[in-house]
Motif scaffolding. Structure first.
Motif, PDB file in Angstrom:
ATOM      1  N   GLY A  30      -0.764   3.649  -2.889  1.00 31.60           N
ATOM      2  CA  GLY A  30      -1.559   2.428  -2.830  1.00 31.60           C
ATOM      3  C   GLY A  30      -2.636   2.546  -3.891  1.00 31.60           C
ATOM      4  O   GLY A  30      -2.359   2.750  -5.060  1.00 31.60           O
ATOM      5  N   SER A  31      -3.895   2.470  -3.475  1.00 31.42           N
ATOM      6  CA  SER A  31      -4.991   2.628  -4.434  1.00 31.42           C
ATOM      7  C   SER A  31      -5.676   3.987  -4.291  1.00 31.42           C
ATOM      8  O   SER A  31      -6.649   4.262  -4.983  1.00 31.42           O
ATOM      9  CB  SER A  31      -6.013   1.515  -4.225  1.00 31.42           C
ATOM     10  N   TRP A  32      -5.174   4.839  -3.400  1.00 32.28           N
ATOM     11  CA  TRP A  32      -5.786   6.139  -3.141  1.00 32.28           C
ATOM     12  C   TRP A  32      -5.126   7.229  -3.973  1.00 32.28           C
ATOM     13  O   TRP A  32      -3.913   7.268  -4.102  1.00 32.28           O
ATOM     14  CB  TRP A  32      -5.673   6.508  -1.663  1.00 32.28           C
ATOM     15  N   VAL A  33      -5.941   8.144  -4.490  1.00 32.47           N
ATOM     16  CA  VAL A  33      -5.415   9.290  -5.231  1.00 32.47           C
ATOM     17  C   VAL A  33      -5.090  10.383  -4.224  1.00 32.47           C
ATOM     18  O   VAL A  33      -5.949  10.811  -3.458  1.00 32.47           O
ATOM     19  CB  VAL A  33      -6.432   9.817  -6.268  1.00 32.47           C
ATOM     20  N   LYS A  34      -3.850  10.812  -4.212  1.00 37.15           N
ATOM     21  CA  LYS A  34      -3.396  11.865  -3.299  1.00 37.15           C
ATOM     22  C   LYS A  34      -2.872  13.029  -4.121  1.00 37.15           C
ATOM     23  O   LYS A  34      -2.491  12.879  -5.278  1.00 37.15           O
ATOM     24  CB  LYS A  34      -2.266  11.354  -2.393  1.00 37.15           C
ATOM     25  N   ILE A  35      -2.841  14.193  -3.475  1.00 36.54           N
ATOM     26  CA  ILE A  35      -2.298  15.377  -4.129  1.00 36.54           C
ATOM     27  C   ILE A  35      -1.363  16.069  -3.152  1.00 36.54           C
ATOM     28  O   ILE A  35      -1.639  16.130  -1.954  1.00 36.54           O
ATOM     29  CB  ILE A  35      -3.424  16.309  -4.624  1.00 36.54           C
TER      30      ILE A  35
ATOM     31  N   GLY B 229      -5.969  13.879   0.379  1.00 38.52           N
ATOM     32  CA  GLY B 229      -6.721  12.992  -0.493  1.00 38.52           C
ATOM     33  C   GLY B 229      -7.656  13.828  -1.348  1.00 38.52           C
ATOM     34  O   GLY B 229      -7.964  14.973  -1.020  1.00 38.52           O
ATOM     35  N   VAL B 230      -8.119  13.262  -2.448  1.00 41.12           N
ATOM     36  CA  VAL B 230      -9.017  13.980  -3.350  1.00 41.12           C
ATOM     37  C   VAL B 230     -10.301  13.181  -3.484  1.00 41.12           C
ATOM     38  O   VAL B 230     -10.271  11.975  -3.720  1.00 41.12           O
ATOM     39  CB  VAL B 230      -8.382  14.168  -4.747  1.00 41.12           C
ATOM     40  N   GLN B 231     -11.433  13.865  -3.325  1.00 40.41           N
ATOM     41  CA  GLN B 231     -12.731  13.212  -3.474  1.00 40.41           C
ATOM     42  C   GLN B 231     -13.096  13.224  -4.956  1.00 40.41           C
ATOM     43  O   GLN B 231     -13.329  14.282  -5.531  1.00 40.41           O
ATOM     44  CB  GLN B 231     -13.781  13.956  -2.655  1.00 40.41           C
ATOM     45  N   LEU B 232     -13.111  12.041  -5.580  1.00 33.93           N
ATOM     46  CA  LEU B 232     -13.337  11.929  -7.019  1.00 33.93           C
ATOM     47  C   LEU B 232     -14.543  11.057  -7.323  1.00 33.93           C
ATOM     48  O   LEU B 232     -14.941  10.217  -6.514  1.00 33.93           O
ATOM     49  CB  LEU B 232     -12.108  11.312  -7.699  1.00 33.93           C
ATOM     50  N   LEU B 233     -15.096  11.249  -8.514  1.00 30.80           N
ATOM     51  CA  LEU B 233     -16.155  10.386  -9.027  1.00 30.80           C
ATOM     52  C   LEU B 233     -15.522   9.197  -9.745  1.00 30.80           C
ATOM     53  O   LEU B 233     -14.322   9.207 -10.036  1.00 30.80           O
ATOM     54  CB  LEU B 233     -17.043  11.171  -9.995  1.00 30.80           C
TER      55      LEU B 233
ATOM     56  N   ASP C   6       0.807  -1.211   0.000  1.00 26.52           N
ATOM     57  CA  ASP C   6       0.000   0.000   0.000  1.00 26.52           C
ATOM     58  C   ASP C   6       0.846   1.269   0.000  1.00 26.52           C
ATOM     59  O   ASP C   6       0.348   2.346  -0.278  1.00 26.52           O
ATOM     60  CB  ASP C   6      -0.936   0.020   1.213  1.00 26.52           C
ATOM     61  N   ASP C   7       2.120   1.163   0.350  1.00 32.24           N
ATOM     62  CA  ASP C   7       2.966   2.344   0.449  1.00 32.24           C
ATOM     63  C   ASP C   7       3.599   2.748  -0.881  1.00 32.24           C
ATOM     64  O   ASP C   7       4.297   3.746  -0.942  1.00 32.24           O
ATOM     65  CB  ASP C   7       4.072   2.109   1.483  1.00 32.24           C
ATOM     66  N   LYS C   8       3.366   1.989  -1.933  1.00 30.63           N
ATOM     67  CA  LYS C   8       3.968   2.314  -3.219  1.00 30.63           C
ATOM     68  C   LYS C   8       3.329   3.572  -3.792  1.00 30.63           C
ATOM     69  O   LYS C   8       2.120   3.728  -3.783  1.00 30.63           O
ATOM     70  CB  LYS C   8       3.813   1.156  -4.195  1.00 30.63           C
ATOM     71  N   ILE C   9       4.182   4.445  -4.307  1.00 32.03           N
ATOM     72  CA  ILE C   9       3.715   5.715  -4.861  1.00 32.03           C
ATOM     73  C   ILE C   9       3.961   5.717  -6.362  1.00 32.03           C
ATOM     74  O   ILE C   9       5.064   5.437  -6.820  1.00 32.03           O
ATOM     75  CB  ILE C   9       4.440   6.898  -4.192  1.00 32.03           C
ATOM     76  N   LYS C  10       2.904   6.029  -7.122  1.00 30.17           N
ATOM     77  CA  LYS C  10       3.008   6.137  -8.573  1.00 30.17           C
ATOM     78  C   LYS C  10       2.565   7.547  -8.957  1.00 30.17           C
ATOM     79  O   LYS C  10       1.402   7.908  -8.787  1.00 30.17           O
ATOM     80  CB  LYS C  10       2.118   5.100  -9.247  1.00 30.17           C
TER      81      LYS C  10
END
Length: 154
Positions: free
Chosen positions: A117-122, A30-34, A5-9
């Protein structure tokens, strides 16, 4: 051993922000996305260049960031490319941002968007706008460093 989960892409990077602003501090949100936005982000169809962050009613919002409509979706189910998106941050972080933006006249700009991980971060930068002579000094310093590196290789 590192957790999966700690992998960053990194999806996209706002290189112009570092040219226009002197970044004093960075924050992660984190970003709230559709659903269709997430699919477009996975395809790399994001532009952070004109984006900025505001704090409204105790919430941080990402404004003017372009996420292209998902191509495999119909027009009816797709999203507005430049809609305002809520940023997910702790209240303590938001109150710190409010104080610094209002008192010191600083600006919040998006620096890069990535998957953690699977979360979109900014990554958000708290920055002060550079003057023209500051930009010229940076370009000159960068060119001098390149010249020195070339001379060292020889």
């Amino acid at each position: 051993m590192a957790n999966q989960d700690d992998k960053i892409k990194i999806i996209t990077d706002n290189r112009q922000a570092r040219h226009l602003y002197e970044i004093l501090e960075t924050f992660e949100a984190g970003v709230q996305l559709l659903g269709t936005e997430v699919k477009s982000v996975r395809a790399g169809k994001v532009n952070l260049r004109d984006g900025y962050v505001l704090v409204r009613n105790g919430e941080a919002v990402l404004i003017n960031v372009h996420i292209s409509p998902y191509e495999q979706s119909s027009e009816y189910f797709n999203h507005d490319p430049r809609r305002t998106r809520k940023l997910l941050m702790h209240k303590k972080e938001i109150s710190k941002l409010i104080g610094q933006v209002e008192q010191k006249g600083l600006t919040l700009v998006p620096l890069k968007m990535y998957f953690k991980g699977s979360w979109v971060k900014i990554s958000i930068g708290l920055g002060r706008g550079k003057k023209l002579h500051d930009k010229r000094e940076d370009l000159k310093r960068r060119q001098d460093q390149r010249d020195m590196a070339r001379a060292m290789k020889r």
